[in-house]
Design an enzyme around this catalytic site. Sequence first.
Site, mmCIF file in Angstrom:
data_model
loop_
_atom_site.group_PDB
_atom_site.id
_atom_site.type_symbol
_atom_site.label_atom_id
_atom_site.label_comp_id
_atom_site.label_asym_id
_atom_site.label_seq_id
_atom_site.Cartn_x
_atom_site.Cartn_y
_atom_site.Cartn_z
ATOM 1 C CG ASN A 1 -1.514 -1.585 11.292
ATOM 2 O OD1 ASN A 1 -2.266 -1.982 12.185
ATOM 3 N ND2 ASN A 1 -1.925 -1.380 10.049
ATOM 4 C CE LYS B 1 -1.567 -4.551 8.094
ATOM 5 N NZ LYS B 1 -1.534 -4.727 6.648
ATOM 6 C CG HIS C 1 -4.535 0.557 6.896
ATOM 7 N ND1 HIS C 1 -4.808 -0.414 5.974
ATOM 8 C CD2 HIS C 1 -3.239 0.403 7.245
ATOM 9 C CE1 HIS C 1 -3.713 -1.139 5.780
ATOM 10 N NE2 HIS C 1 -2.743 -0.660 6.542
ATOM 11 C CD GLU D 1 -4.966 -4.172 5.708
ATOM 12 O OE1 GLU D 1 -5.149 -4.123 6.935
ATOM 13 O OE2 GLU D 1 -3.918 -4.624 5.191
ATOM 14 C CD GLU E 1 0.336 2.096 5.107
ATOM 15 O OE1 GLU E 1 1.214 1.406 5.622
ATOM 16 O OE2 GLU E 1 -0.870 1.914 5.312
ATOM 17 N N GLY F 1 1.262 -5.795 2.277
ATOM 18 C CA GLY F 1 1.122 -7.239 2.493
ATOM 19 C C GLY F 1 1.476 -8.091 1.288
ATOM 20 C CB SER G 1 6.155 -4.859 1.311
ATOM 21 O OG SER G 1 4.981 -5.536 0.932
HETATM 22 P P1 PGA Z 1 2.721 -4.612 5.507
HETATM 23 O O1 PGA Z 1 1.505 -3.669 5.973
HETATM 24 O O2 PGA Z 1 3.967 -4.039 6.132
HETATM 25 O O3 PGA Z 1 2.380 -5.967 6.028
HETATM 26 O O4 PGA Z 1 2.776 -4.523 4.016
HETATM 27 C C1 PGA Z 1 1.660 -2.290 6.041
HETATM 28 C C2 PGA Z 1 0.378 -1.666 6.506
HETATM 29 O O5 PGA Z 1 -0.678 -2.251 6.297
HETATM 30 O O6 PGA Z 1 0.353 -0.590 7.088
#
Ligand code: PGA
Length: 254
Positions: free
Chosen positions: A9, A11, A95, A97, A165, A171, A209
């Site tokens: 992903n 983003k 997601h 976010e 998640e 992140g 992560s």
């Molecule tokens: P990350 O993001 O691997 O940077 O923690 C995972 C995600 O947002 O799906």
Amino acid sequence: MIKRLVVGNWKMNGLGSTFVEVSKLSDALDQIDIKNDVLLCPPATLLAGLSQKFSSSKLAFGGQDCHSQASGPYTGDISAEMLRDAGATCVILGHSERRIRYNESSSAIKKKAAAAHRAGLNSIICVGETLDERQKGLAIKTIDSQLTASLPSGCNANNVTVAYEPVWAIGTGLTPSVHDVGGMHTHIRDTLSKKFKNGEKFRLIYGGSVKPENVSWLAGADNVDGVLVGGASIRAKDFLEIIVKCGVVHDDFR
Ligand code: PGA
């Protein structure tokens, strides 16, 4: 046996120059025998170009969100039909976010997932608890309510992947323990088995992560069928290592 899935992903990252990284990844994948499905979800601006250029590669491409309507007066939005037209086979929905920053409710995600399936896309539906919910002992309750309210009717193991998640792991470099990941995935597996015919066959992937250094044990946790990778999916070298290690876990750790 459920075939593993590794999702990148990106983003809101990636310009035309990023094609170079995808070329490196695609060339490397051509040289090896991979056991996983690999899906790359770039920003929408790169989707059509990448899916055309790498149409004969081992990579599939997906979107990061979609609108529930097929078309109309929704400035700035993208429909599932448009993603499909641009070469996507799948779309990430719900997601954290988007749930948190754009106040997306599970019922809105359910409509988007129905739209994705209408357009012939598969969906990856994300669920996850915040740190506060976890600390209050509400992780399972949160996941249960997100699952119940986000999965549309007509979903099945072929058109939906569930991504667990934990919000606090995205992140941040933090991850749950292997015991916690396996426990939550086993809970999700049991819940889907009771709710859907062949519900035990849904692909359940972990995100938050994931890196080359931790993917072997995260992907080796009980009932984990792959990973959703954010930051570490942008560099071909790191993403390739994750793909390879995720495949090795399949044979050696289970
Ligand atoms: P990350 O993001 O691997 O940077 O923690 C995972 C995600 O947002 O799906």
